[in-house]
Design a protein around this motif. Structure first.
Motif, PDB file in Angstrom:
ATOM      1  N   VAL A  29       0.830  -1.199   0.000  1.00 17.87           N
ATOM      2  CA  VAL A  29       0.000   0.000   0.000  1.00 17.87           C
ATOM      3  C   VAL A  29       0.872   1.259   0.000  1.00 17.87           C
ATOM      4  O   VAL A  29       1.593   1.527   0.970  1.00 17.87           O
ATOM      5  N   ASP A  30       0.834   1.994  -1.099  1.00 19.31           N
ATOM      6  CA  ASP A  30       1.354   3.370  -1.163  1.00 19.31           C
ATOM      7  C   ASP A  30       2.812   3.528  -0.739  1.00 19.31           C
ATOM      8  O   ASP A  30       3.165   4.545  -0.119  1.00 19.31           O
ATOM      9  N   PHE A  31       3.649   2.563  -1.071  1.00 20.67           N
ATOM     10  CA  PHE A  31       5.081   2.799  -0.897  1.00 20.67           C
ATOM     11  C   PHE A  31       5.591   3.560  -2.124  1.00 20.67           C
ATOM     12  O   PHE A  31       6.468   3.109  -2.857  1.00 20.67           O
ATOM     13  N   SER A  32       5.009   4.721  -2.341  1.00 18.60           N
ATOM     14  CA  SER A  32       5.445   5.629  -3.404  1.00 18.60           C
ATOM     15  C   SER A  32       6.353   6.686  -2.792  1.00 18.60           C
ATOM     16  O   SER A  32       6.379   6.881  -1.563  1.00 18.60           O
ATOM     17  N   TYR A  33       7.089   7.378  -3.663  1.00 15.09           N
ATOM     18  CA  TYR A  33       8.060   8.351  -3.159  1.00 15.09           C
ATOM     19  C   TYR A  33       7.406   9.476  -2.355  1.00 15.09           C
ATOM     20  O   TYR A  33       8.037  10.058  -1.472  1.00 15.09           O
ATOM     21  N   TYR A  69       0.063  -3.676  -5.905  1.00 18.70           N
ATOM     22  CA  TYR A  69       0.491  -2.393  -5.348  1.00 18.70           C
ATOM     23  C   TYR A  69      -0.633  -1.369  -5.483  1.00 18.70           C
ATOM     24  O   TYR A  69      -1.452  -1.444  -6.400  1.00 18.70           O
ATOM     25  N   THR A  70      -0.596  -0.378  -4.590  1.00 21.15           N
ATOM     26  CA  THR A  70      -1.404   0.817  -4.808  1.00 21.15           C
ATOM     27  C   THR A  70      -0.516   2.048  -4.732  1.00 21.15           C
ATOM     28  O   THR A  70       0.534   2.056  -4.073  1.00 21.15           O
ATOM     29  N   ARG A  95       0.237  13.830  -7.701  1.00 14.26           N
ATOM     30  CA  ARG A  95      -0.386  14.014  -9.012  1.00 14.26           C
ATOM     31  C   ARG A  95       0.098  12.957 -10.000  1.00 14.26           C
ATOM     32  O   ARG A  95       1.246  12.499  -9.929  1.00 14.26           O
ATOM     33  N   PRO A  96      -0.760  12.570 -10.931  1.00 13.92           N
ATOM     34  CA  PRO A  96      -0.345  11.570 -11.930  1.00 13.92           C
ATOM     35  C   PRO A  96       0.891  12.030 -12.694  1.00 13.92           C
ATOM     36  O   PRO A  96       1.020  13.213 -13.042  1.00 13.92           O
ATOM     37  N   GLY A  97       1.798  11.103 -12.944  1.00 15.44           N
ATOM     38  CA  GLY A  97       2.983  11.399 -13.731  1.00 15.44           C
ATOM     39  C   GLY A  97       4.109  12.048 -12.965  1.00 15.44           C
ATOM     40  O   GLY A  97       5.179  12.301 -13.541  1.00 15.44           O
ATOM     41  N   THR A  98       3.921  12.319 -11.681  1.00 16.66           N
ATOM     42  CA  THR A  98       4.996  12.905 -10.882  1.00 16.66           C
ATOM     43  C   THR A  98       5.721  11.822 -10.101  1.00 16.66           C
ATOM     44  O   THR A  98       5.207  10.721  -9.902  1.00 16.66           O
ATOM     45  N   ARG A  99       6.907  12.160  -9.640  1.00  9.72           N
ATOM     46  CA  ARG A  99       7.690  11.198  -8.868  1.00  9.72           C
ATOM     47  C   ARG A  99       6.977  10.808  -7.579  1.00  9.72           C
ATOM     48  O   ARG A  99       7.121   9.681  -7.094  1.00  9.72           O
ATOM     49  N   LEU A 100       6.206  11.715  -7.011  1.00  7.43           N
ATOM     50  CA  LEU A 100       5.533  11.423  -5.754  1.00  7.43           C
ATOM     51  C   LEU A 100       4.570  10.252  -5.878  1.00  7.43           C
ATOM     52  O   LEU A 100       4.308   9.552  -4.897  1.00  7.43           O
ATOM     53  N   ALA A 101       4.037  10.028  -7.064  1.00  9.48           N
ATOM     54  CA  ALA A 101       3.083   8.933  -7.272  1.00  9.48           C
ATOM     55  C   ALA A 101       3.758   7.654  -7.757  1.00  9.48           C
ATOM     56  O   ALA A 101       3.082   6.630  -7.913  1.00  9.48           O
ATOM     57  N   GLU A 102       5.061   7.683  -7.982  1.00 12.85           N
ATOM     58  CA  GLU A 102       5.787   6.498  -8.443  1.00 12.85           C
ATOM     59  C   GLU A 102       6.099   5.570  -7.276  1.00 12.85           C
ATOM     60  O   GLU A 102       6.488   6.023  -6.196  1.00 12.85           O
ATOM     61  N   ILE A 103       5.981   4.260  -7.519  1.00  7.30           N
ATOM     62  CA  ILE A 103       6.368   3.275  -6.511  1.00  7.30           C
ATOM     63  C   ILE A 103       7.877   3.362  -6.289  1.00  7.30           C
ATOM     64  O   ILE A 103       8.658   3.445  -7.238  1.00  7.30           O
ATOM     65  N   ASP A 104       8.275   3.364  -5.039  1.00  5.90           N
ATOM     66  CA  ASP A 104       9.691   3.398  -4.672  1.00  5.90           C
ATOM     67  C   ASP A 104      10.439   2.284  -5.407  1.00  5.90           C
ATOM     68  O   ASP A 104      10.024   1.118  -5.382  1.00  5.90           O
ATOM     69  N   ASP A 105      11.532   2.630  -6.057  1.00  6.96           N
ATOM     70  CA  ASP A 105      12.260   1.674  -6.898  1.00  6.96           C
ATOM     71  C   ASP A 105      12.812   0.503  -6.095  1.00  6.96           C
ATOM     72  O   ASP A 105      13.064  -0.568  -6.652  1.00  6.96           O
ATOM     73  N   ARG A 106      12.994   0.682  -4.808  1.00  9.60           N
ATOM     74  CA  ARG A 106      13.519  -0.413  -3.985  1.00  9.60           C
ATOM     75  C   ARG A 106      12.513  -1.551  -3.843  1.00  9.60           C
ATOM     76  O   ARG A 106      12.899  -2.677  -3.496  1.00  9.60           O
ATOM     77  N   VAL A 107      11.247  -1.268  -4.103  1.00  6.27           N
ATOM     78  CA  VAL A 107      10.211  -2.317  -4.107  1.00  6.27           C
ATOM     79  C   VAL A 107       9.434  -2.239  -5.420  1.00  6.27           C
ATOM     80  O   VAL A 107       8.226  -2.427  -5.462  1.00  6.27           O
ATOM     81  N   ARG A 108      10.148  -1.972  -6.492  1.00  2.71           N
ATOM     82  CA  ARG A 108       9.489  -1.736  -7.778  1.00  2.71           C
ATOM     83  C   ARG A 108       8.688  -2.957  -8.221  1.00  2.71           C
ATOM     84  O   ARG A 108       9.095  -4.102  -8.011  1.00  2.71           O
ATOM     85  N   PRO A 109       7.566  -2.719  -8.857  1.00  2.89           N
ATOM     86  CA  PRO A 109       6.741  -3.832  -9.352  1.00  2.89           C
ATOM     87  C   PRO A 109       7.440  -4.611 -10.458  1.00  2.89           C
ATOM     88  O   PRO A 109       8.172  -4.040 -11.280  1.00  2.89           O
ATOM     89  N   ALA A 110       7.223  -5.892 -10.468  1.00  5.45           N
ATOM     90  CA  ALA A 110       7.654  -6.734 -11.580  1.00  5.45           C
ATOM     91  C   ALA A 110       6.613  -6.654 -12.690  1.00  5.45           C
ATOM     92  O   ALA A 110       5.504  -6.150 -12.497  1.00  5.45           O
ATOM     93  N   GLU A 111       6.978  -7.156 -13.860  1.00  7.61           N
ATOM     94  CA  GLU A 111       6.086  -7.057 -15.018  1.00  7.61           C
ATOM     95  C   GLU A 111       4.738  -7.726 -14.763  1.00  7.61           C
ATOM     96  O   GLU A 111       3.699  -7.254 -15.228  1.00  7.61           O
ATOM     97  N   ALA A 112       4.748  -8.808 -14.003  1.00  5.30           N
ATOM     98  CA  ALA A 112       3.504  -9.553 -13.770  1.00  5.30           C
ATOM     99  C   ALA A 112       2.662  -8.978 -12.636  1.00  5.30           C
ATOM    100  O   ALA A 112       1.546  -9.449 -12.392  1.00  5.30           O
ATOM    101  N   ASP A 113       3.165  -7.980 -11.937  1.00  8.28           N
ATOM    102  CA  ASP A 113       2.443  -7.432 -10.789  1.00  8.28           C
ATOM    103  C   ASP A 113       1.366  -6.453 -11.237  1.00  8.28           C
ATOM    104  O   ASP A 113       1.397  -5.918 -12.351  1.00  8.28           O
ATOM    105  N   THR A 114       0.428  -6.201 -10.344  1.00  3.14           N
ATOM    106  CA  THR A 114      -0.664  -5.269 -10.590  1.00  3.14           C
ATOM    107  C   THR A 114      -0.428  -3.987  -9.801  1.00  3.14           C
ATOM    108  O   THR A 114      -0.105  -4.050  -8.606  1.00  3.14           O
TER     109      THR A 114
END
Length: 224
Positions: A29-33, A69-70, A95-114
Motif C-alpha cells: 500500500v502506497d510505498f510511493s516516493y 500495489y497501490t 499528481r499523476p505522472g509525478t515522482r511522488l506517485a511512483e512506486i519506490d524503486d527499492r520495491v518496484r513492481p515486476a512485469e507480472a504485478d498489478t
C-alpha cells in the motif's frame, strides 16, 4: 499497551488469531516516493520498512504468490472536489505522472504485478482490487506499506470485510509518527488482522511450492 488494556480486550474476545490459507497474496500500500522520501512534506524516512518489504516480496515471488500495489494520485478535478483533500490538502501534491506517485524503486513492481491507482484511503475503494483477488482465488492477504494509521489500516479493515484473513508484518508498515503507528498496530491486531513478525510471514510463504498461488492451480492439488 498496558496490562489493564490487554485484559479488557481479552475479556471482550478480541485478539484471536486469524486462519492462514493456502493461496496468499501480498498488497503493498502506497510505498510511493510521496510517502517514502522525506524530502516531500507528505513523506518520511521509511527505509527500514521498505527494505523489509523488499525481502517479503522476494519470498512471495519465490512462492508464486501474487503481488499487488497501490499508489495515490489526483487529477485536477479530483483535487478540487474530494472532501479528503480539504481535510488533508498536502495529499493534493500526489499528481499523476509525478515522482511522488511512483512506486519506490527499492520495491518496484515486476512485469507480472498489478499496480492500482486510488484516490481514497482503502486499496479497495474505487479500485478493482476485490475482483482481482477473487479472480486469483486468493484466500489470505498480507498487507504492507504506508501509512499504518491511514491507508494500511483502511485497507486491512476493508480486506476483512471482503472476507480475507489478513497478516500485517510489523516490520513492513510505516507511519510518520510512532504514536499513531503503535496505536494502530495494536488495534488492527486486536480486531482485524494478525500483526506478526516478518520472519514468520517469510516462513509461511516458504511453505508453499512455486505454483501454489497461481490462479489456474486446482485447489485439490494444493497442500493443506
Amino acid at each position: 499497551m498496558d496490562a489493564a488494556t490487554d485484559e479488557i480486550y481479552d475479556r471482550a474476545g478480541f485478539g484471536r488469531p486469524v486462519r492462514r490459507g493456502v493461496r496468499p497474496a501480498v498488497l503493498v500500500v502506497d510505498f510511493s516516493y510521496g510517502f517514502t522520501d522525506p524530502q516531500y512534506p507528505t513523506g518520511s524516512d521509511m527505509t527500514d520498512q521498505v527494505l523489509a518489504t523488499q525481502r517479503l516480496l522476494g519470498a512471495a515471488r519465490s512462492a508464486g504468490a501474487p503481488v499487488l500495489y497501490t499508489t495515490i494520485a489526483y487529477d485536477g478535478g479530483q483535487r478540487a472536489a474530494l472532501p479528503w483533500l480539504h481535510k488533508a490538502p498536502g495529499l493534493a501534491a500526489l499528481r499523476p505522472g509525478t515522482r511522488l506517485a511512483e512506486i519506490d524503486d527499492r520495491v518496484r513492481p515486476a512485469e507480472a504485478d498489478t499496480v492500482l491507482v486510488k484516490t481514497g484511503a482503502s486499496a479497495f475503494f474505487g479500485t478493482p482490487l476485490a475482483g482481482i483477488l477473487a479472480g486469483l482465488r486468493v484466500d489470505t492477504l498480507i498487507v504492507t506499506g504506508a501509512t499504518t494509521s491511514g491507508c494500511v489500516r483502511a485497507s486491512v479493515v476493508d480486506a476483512v470485510q471482503y472476507g480475507y484473513p489478513v497478516l500485517v508484518p510489523r516490520e513492513c508498515v510505516a507511519d510518520r509518527a510512532q504514536g499513531p503507528h503503535e496505536a494502530n498496530l495494536f488495534d488492527m491486531h486486536e480486531k482485524y488482522a494478525d500483526v506478526v513478525g516478518l520472519d514468520g510471514v517469510v516462513d509461511y510463504l516458504g511453505s508453499f511450492p512455486n505454483a501454489t498461488a497461481h490462479p489456474t492451480t486446482d485447489p485439490a492439488e494444493v497442500p493443506a
